[in-house]
Design a protein around this motif. Structure first.
Motif, PDB file in Angstrom:
ATOM      1  N   ALA A  84       3.860   1.477  -1.288  1.00  0.00           N
ATOM      2  CA  ALA A  84       4.424   1.577  -2.638  1.00  0.00           C
ATOM      3  C   ALA A  84       3.418   2.197  -3.613  1.00  0.00           C
ATOM      4  O   ALA A  84       3.774   3.059  -4.421  1.00  0.00           O
ATOM      5  N   ARG A  85       2.152   1.776  -3.521  1.00  0.00           N
ATOM      6  CA  ARG A  85       1.124   2.351  -4.414  1.00  0.00           C
ATOM      7  C   ARG A  85       0.985   3.851  -4.162  1.00  0.00           C
ATOM      8  O   ARG A  85       0.809   4.636  -5.091  1.00  0.00           O
ATOM      9  N   LEU A  86       1.098   4.246  -2.903  1.00  0.00           N
ATOM     10  CA  LEU A  86       0.953   5.650  -2.523  1.00  0.00           C
ATOM     11  C   LEU A  86       2.130   6.489  -3.045  1.00  0.00           C
ATOM     12  O   LEU A  86       1.943   7.596  -3.556  1.00  0.00           O
ATOM     13  N   ALA A 120       0.839  -1.207   0.000  1.00  0.00           N
ATOM     14  CA  ALA A 120       0.000   0.000   0.000  1.00  0.00           C
ATOM     15  C   ALA A 120       0.875   1.258   0.000  1.00  0.00           C
ATOM     16  O   ALA A 120       0.562   2.243  -0.684  1.00  0.00           O
ATOM     17  N   ARG A 125       3.962   5.863  -5.544  1.00  0.00           N
ATOM     18  CA  ARG A 125       3.965   5.919  -7.017  1.00  0.00           C
ATOM     19  C   ARG A 125       2.744   6.607  -7.596  1.00  0.00           C
ATOM     20  O   ARG A 125       2.627   6.722  -8.811  1.00  0.00           O
TER      21      ARG A 125
END
Lengths: 93, 93, 93, 93
Positions: B88-90, B86, B92
């Protein structure tokens, strides 16, 4: 008339979709959805907003900045500085 | 019950404020506001959304992840992997 | 000659400083520095790199894109598309 | 010993690769490479740095934060606040 005026309806549709995502987030929080699922939706809404910004920026450079450059006045450099500051805000947000 | 449950009302208030920002953006586009002003508001809404995400993440680590670690089962490592994805998604988005 | 050619030495100096930051990071990891201190330095190096990118982008729009627009050929729109794609990569990295 | 100590060599290898990318950028600028090509490489180096940060963060939560939580002292909450601040710096850089 601005850079995005030709695509105004498309931008309004995209922003309404983002609004729907934000309302969906409120529903998730209200119904005690799992934190990670809420975060996944926040990331999706953030990306959708960034995509709107990138579209607006391209339209702005294609029209407002390009027009200022074409007319050759001192305003061109000012417009480029202003667009660069907007890009910096976007990269850092 | 999830990490954010104790602050549910505060998160709902923040999300409603972001929803207001997105509606404000629609109004700006509809009224042909200057591109750069629209972009400044998109950056502000993006930052507000990211701040919500950072709060949810801290609450999630403080509660869900910490509980899994405390109970000492194999689930802890899974929860940490999930939180890291989560993050990492944030980063990126 | 490109957009950044007039400031070439300044860009080289900034990139050498980023290189120094990356070597500093290797030293920190090698000497078992505290994770959070390493992360703080990674964020600093990332911001320094992004600042170089924002400078290059502004120079590129001021020179390469503006020149293409001024000469009025079909190449202008292509240059703007290319710059917009570079901005998108930057925002998403 | 820190969260990343078990993978120290792998992190050093990745950081040396980023250092190589930064030196490659200096070479490109020095040889007057096209702005957009330089920017593409800056984005690649930024992504590589962010990937190092995401790895360090996961290792830090898996070890330092989890250890503080397991030992059950008041330090746990402090460690979580500290990690959250590092995540925020990363998201905003």
């Amino acid at each position: 008339m601005h850079g995005y005026s030709g695509d105004k309806q498309a931008y309004l549709t995209r922003l309404r979709r983002v609004e729907g995502q934000i309302r969906g987030l409120q529903r998730m929080v209200d119904e005690d959805a799992y934190c990670i699922d809420v975060l996944t939706q926040v990331s999706a809404a953030t990306r959708a907003l960034q995509a709107v910004a990138l579209g607006l920026l391209e339209d702005h450079i294609s029209h407002c900045v390009a027009d200022a450059v074409s007319s050759g006045g001192p305003e061109a450099q000012e417009k480029i500085k202003e667009a660069s500051a907007a890009i910096a805000r976007l990269v850092r947000s």
